[in-house]
Motif scaffolding. Structure first.
Motif, PDB file in Angstrom:
ATOM      1  N   ALA A 137       0.829  -1.210   0.000  1.00 18.74           N
ATOM      2  CA  ALA A 137       0.000   0.000   0.000  1.00 18.74           C
ATOM      3  C   ALA A 137       0.862   1.259   0.000  1.00 18.74           C
ATOM      4  CB  ALA A 137      -0.929  -0.008   1.215  1.00 18.74           C
ATOM      5  N   ILE A 138       1.953   1.237   0.769  1.00 14.13           N
ATOM      6  CA  ILE A 138       2.874   2.385   0.799  1.00 14.13           C
ATOM      7  C   ILE A 138       3.532   2.576  -0.561  1.00 14.13           C
ATOM      8  CG2 ILE A 138       5.060   3.233   1.768  1.00 14.13           C
ATOM      9  CD1 ILE A 138       4.236   1.866   4.416  1.00 14.13           C
ATOM     10  N   GLY A 139       4.023   1.492  -1.138  1.00  9.73           N
ATOM     11  CA  GLY A 139       4.662   1.577  -2.454  1.00  9.73           C
ATOM     12  C   GLY A 139       3.725   2.143  -3.507  1.00  9.73           C
ATOM     13  N   LEU A 140       2.464   1.753  -3.434  1.00 10.17           N
ATOM     14  CA  LEU A 140       1.488   2.224  -4.421  1.00 10.17           C
ATOM     15  C   LEU A 140       1.125   3.701  -4.205  1.00 10.17           C
ATOM     16  CD1 LEU A 140      -0.933  -0.867  -4.582  1.00 10.17           C
ATOM     17  CD2 LEU A 140       0.642  -0.083  -6.360  1.00 10.17           C
ATOM     18  N   GLU A 141       0.667   4.033  -3.001  1.00 14.92           N
ATOM     19  CA  GLU A 141       0.089   5.369  -2.777  1.00 14.92           C
ATOM     20  C   GLU A 141       1.120   6.465  -2.506  1.00 14.92           C
ATOM     21  OE1 GLU A 141      -2.707   6.507  -3.310  1.00 14.92           O
ATOM     22  OE2 GLU A 141      -4.095   4.813  -3.374  1.00 14.92           O
ATOM     23  N   ILE A 142       2.296   6.093  -2.026  1.00 15.94           N
ATOM     24  CA  ILE A 142       3.300   7.115  -1.715  1.00 15.94           C
ATOM     25  C   ILE A 142       4.288   7.298  -2.870  1.00 15.94           C
ATOM     26  CG2 ILE A 142       5.060   7.842  -0.029  1.00 15.94           C
ATOM     27  CD1 ILE A 142       2.235   7.734   1.080  1.00 15.94           C
ATOM     28  N   PHE A 143       4.356   6.315  -3.766  1.00 15.17           N
ATOM     29  CA  PHE A 143       5.328   6.398  -4.860  1.00 15.17           C
ATOM     30  C   PHE A 143       4.699   6.243  -6.247  1.00 15.17           C
ATOM     31  CE2 PHE A 143       7.926   5.282  -1.194  1.00 15.17           C
ATOM     32  CZ  PHE A 143       9.029   6.120  -1.348  1.00 15.17           C
ATOM     33  N   LEU A 144       4.084   5.118  -6.527  1.00 16.64           N
ATOM     34  CA  LEU A 144       3.694   4.796  -7.900  1.00 16.64           C
ATOM     35  C   LEU A 144       2.461   5.559  -8.387  1.00 16.64           C
ATOM     36  CD1 LEU A 144       4.305   0.917  -8.010  1.00 16.64           C
ATOM     37  CD2 LEU A 144       5.874   2.775  -8.557  1.00 16.64           C
ATOM     38  N   VAL A 145       1.347   5.428  -7.690  1.00 19.36           N
ATOM     39  CA  VAL A 145       0.075   5.989  -8.175  1.00 19.36           C
ATOM     40  C   VAL A 145       0.128   7.504  -8.383  1.00 19.36           C
ATOM     41  CG1 VAL A 145      -2.377   6.285  -7.640  1.00 19.36           C
ATOM     42  CG2 VAL A 145      -1.266   4.086  -7.207  1.00 19.36           C
ATOM     43  N   PRO A 146       0.679   8.290  -7.449  1.00 18.78           N
ATOM     44  CA  PRO A 146       0.700   9.747  -7.678  1.00 18.78           C
ATOM     45  C   PRO A 146       1.541  10.153  -8.889  1.00 18.78           C
ATOM     46  CG  PRO A 146       1.168   9.225  -5.377  1.00 18.78           C
ATOM     47  CD  PRO A 146       1.235   7.937  -6.127  1.00 18.78           C
ATOM     48  N   ASN A 147       2.472   9.284  -9.290  1.00 15.02           N
ATOM     49  CA  ASN A 147       3.322   9.576 -10.444  1.00 15.02           C
ATOM     50  C   ASN A 147       2.864   8.850 -11.710  1.00 15.02           C
ATOM     51  OD1 ASN A 147       5.822  11.238  -9.458  1.00 15.02           O
ATOM     52  ND2 ASN A 147       5.464   9.713  -7.860  1.00 15.02           N
TER      53      ASN A 147
END
Length: 278
Positions: free
Chosen positions: A18-28
């Motif tokens: 969840a951290i990898g997705l929402e803090i890194f991947l999804v916003p970019n």
């Protein structure tokens, strides 16, 4: 105790995803493969919650996993997917740590890979495409890995139409990094290797391995297919760092010995503990 450990590690893995997705991947606008990638694109196009798509799209695979693989796997998978979905919903308002898509792909891929690897290592799954690939494997002439790769290339290619081709290429970077980190997390950082030696001086070699390397050995009986002669085979398990010393021992005692070294994913048992070297 084992159940508590399994639940804790699956919880930790799902939170990391969840951290990898929402803090890194999804916003970019960088995606991963599988159901996660499809969910990110659908969430972007519809404006609905990513966590909702992650849970709903994985739900059918929970039932497939229950029937095809087993109850424990299915429950572990459902728990992991639920934590991942809730985690993405909770972290969605948190601003990303970087706006650089390359940094997001690298660090997001690493965190995602660790998380997915932990969940798989402790008996669950966070992506239904693997279960689907197992089912397809019975009907098509391709391995599970090849089928998963085909699905993911199609999904990552679709990202080019949704987010642009530069983001699709960043997504490939994130997917490749996550793929490698998953392997490392599942197998562990300390690589172990199996050693097979056939030699006329097997007793001398066994004693040297015991005394100079501190590793236990097992002697096995074999028979040469061509000569029909009895052979004594030495089996031993070592770490990657001990490989060079093992080769040196064999070279010193019997340069003509047959030596085969292979990778092992997991070793258990008291017999693998290293003995004192005198």
């Amino acid at each position: 105790m084992k159940l508590l450990k399994r639940g804790t590690m699956i919880l930790l893995g799902a939170v990391l995803v969840a951290i990898g997705l929402e803090i890194f991947l999804v916003p970019n606008q960088v995606i991963d493969g599988g159901i996660v990638g499809i969910s990110i694109m659908l969430s972007h196009l519809s404006g609905w919650s990513l966590g909702l798509f992650l849970f709903v799209l994985n739900l059918p695979f929970f039932f497939l996993g229950y029937k095809q693989i087993g109850k424990t796997f299915a429950i572990s998978t459902l728990f992991g997917v639920a934590v991942m979905s809730l985690g993405t919903a909770y972290l969605h308002p948190v601003p990303p740590l970087t706006k650089d898509p390359l940094l997001a792909a690298v660090f997001g891929g690493i965190i995602l890979g660790i998380g997915v690897g932990l969940v798989i290592r402790y008996g669950g799954s966070l992506d239904g495409t693997e279960i689907l690939a197992i089912l397809f494997n019975k009907k098509i002439p391709f391995s599970v890995g090849q089928t998963v790769m085909f699905f993911n290339l199609f999904i990552l290619g679709s990202a080019g139409f949704v987010f642009g081709w530069d983001r699709a290429m960043y997504s490939l970077i994130a997917y490749f990094i996550a793929f490698k980190v998953i392997d490392i997390t599942i197998e562990g950082f300390e690589e172990t290797k199996s050693v097979w030696i056939i030699s006329e001086k097997s007793k001398d070699l066994g004693d040297a391995i015991l005394n100079r390397l501190g590793r236990g050995v097992t002697y096995m009986r074999g028979e040469g297919a061509y000569t029909g002669e009895d052979k004594q085979v030495i089996f031993c398990v070592i770490t990657r760092l001990e490989e060079a010393k093992m080769k040196a021992i064999v070279e010193d005692i019997d340069p003509q010995a047959f030596l085969a070294i292979g990778n092992i994913h997991e070793v258990r048992g008291e017999s693998f503990k290293k003995r004192d070297i005198h």
